[in-house]
Design an enzyme around this catalytic site. Structure first.
Site, mmCIF file in Angstrom:
data_model
loop_
_atom_site.group_PDB
_atom_site.id
_atom_site.type_symbol
_atom_site.label_atom_id
_atom_site.label_comp_id
_atom_site.label_asym_id
_atom_site.label_seq_id
_atom_site.Cartn_x
_atom_site.Cartn_y
_atom_site.Cartn_z
ATOM 1 N N SER A 84 0.804 -1.220 0.000
ATOM 2 C CA SER A 84 0.000 0.000 0.000
ATOM 3 C C SER A 84 0.841 1.277 0.000
ATOM 4 C CB SER A 84 -0.955 0.025 1.202
ATOM 5 O OG SER A 84 -0.237 0.254 2.394
ATOM 6 N N LYS A 121 0.722 4.219 7.100
ATOM 7 C CA LYS A 121 0.033 5.042 6.096
ATOM 8 C C LYS A 121 0.410 6.507 6.328
ATOM 9 C CE LYS A 121 -2.853 1.782 4.502
ATOM 10 N NZ LYS A 121 -2.043 0.641 4.867
#
Length: 164
Positions: A84, A121
């Site tokens: 990701s 993230k």
């Protein structure tokens, strides 16, 4: 053994004709105790994708020159699993260096615990919500309610180590 002796890393000890042994030289051990070398503990794995159950497991130590990390703070490493964050250069199998910190500025890459699971993230505050934005255009952000109490920043990314 002859090559290591030639390079000065080991030396023969004892008299010729008698049982001998080998000894590691001072030159070989200098980097082990060099003030410029720091040990960064590897404390487990981190999801770069769907959050993983957080388990802090000591998996070893990475030794590197102190100039490779910004000064100050407690730094540890996590092995990245997932893709990701590939558009930020963080790939599956990388070691992510993390400075332990309980807060992150908007846009910083952070390790975040959500309901006991950890992920890496970019962090953005949006009112009472926290948007955990992946750096992979094929993935959607994770939106969490900051007031739920089950969300906390563990640290911010300060570097990546990749074996090739």
């Amino acid at each position: 053994i002859k090559a290591l002796i030639r390079k000065g890393f080991i030396e023969r000890v004892g008299e010729p004709g008698r049982p001998r042994s080998l000894r590691v030289t001072q030159e070989a051990t200098e980097t082990l105790y060099d003030d410029n070398i720091v040990g960064v503990p590897i404390l487990g794995r981190i999801a770069a994708g769907v959050p993983l159950l957080a388990e802090e497991n000591y998996e070893g130590m990475l030794r590197l020159d102190a100039c490779m990390l910004p000064p100050g703070g407690n730094v540890f490493a996590l092995m990245v699993q997932g893709d990701s964050m590939i558009e930020d250069g963080i790939h599956d199998g990388d070691h992510l260096f993390v400075r332990q910190k309980s807060d992150a500025r908007d846009g910083e890459i952070a390790v975040v615990m959500v309901d006991g699971e950890a992920t890496v993230k970019r962090v953005y505050r949006e009112g009472s919500r926290l948007r955990l934005q992946p750096a992979n255009s094929a993935m959607e952000p994770i939106i969490v309610d900051r007031s739920s109490g089950d969300v906390s920043v563990i640290g911010v990314a300060v570097g990546v180590f990749r074996r090739i």
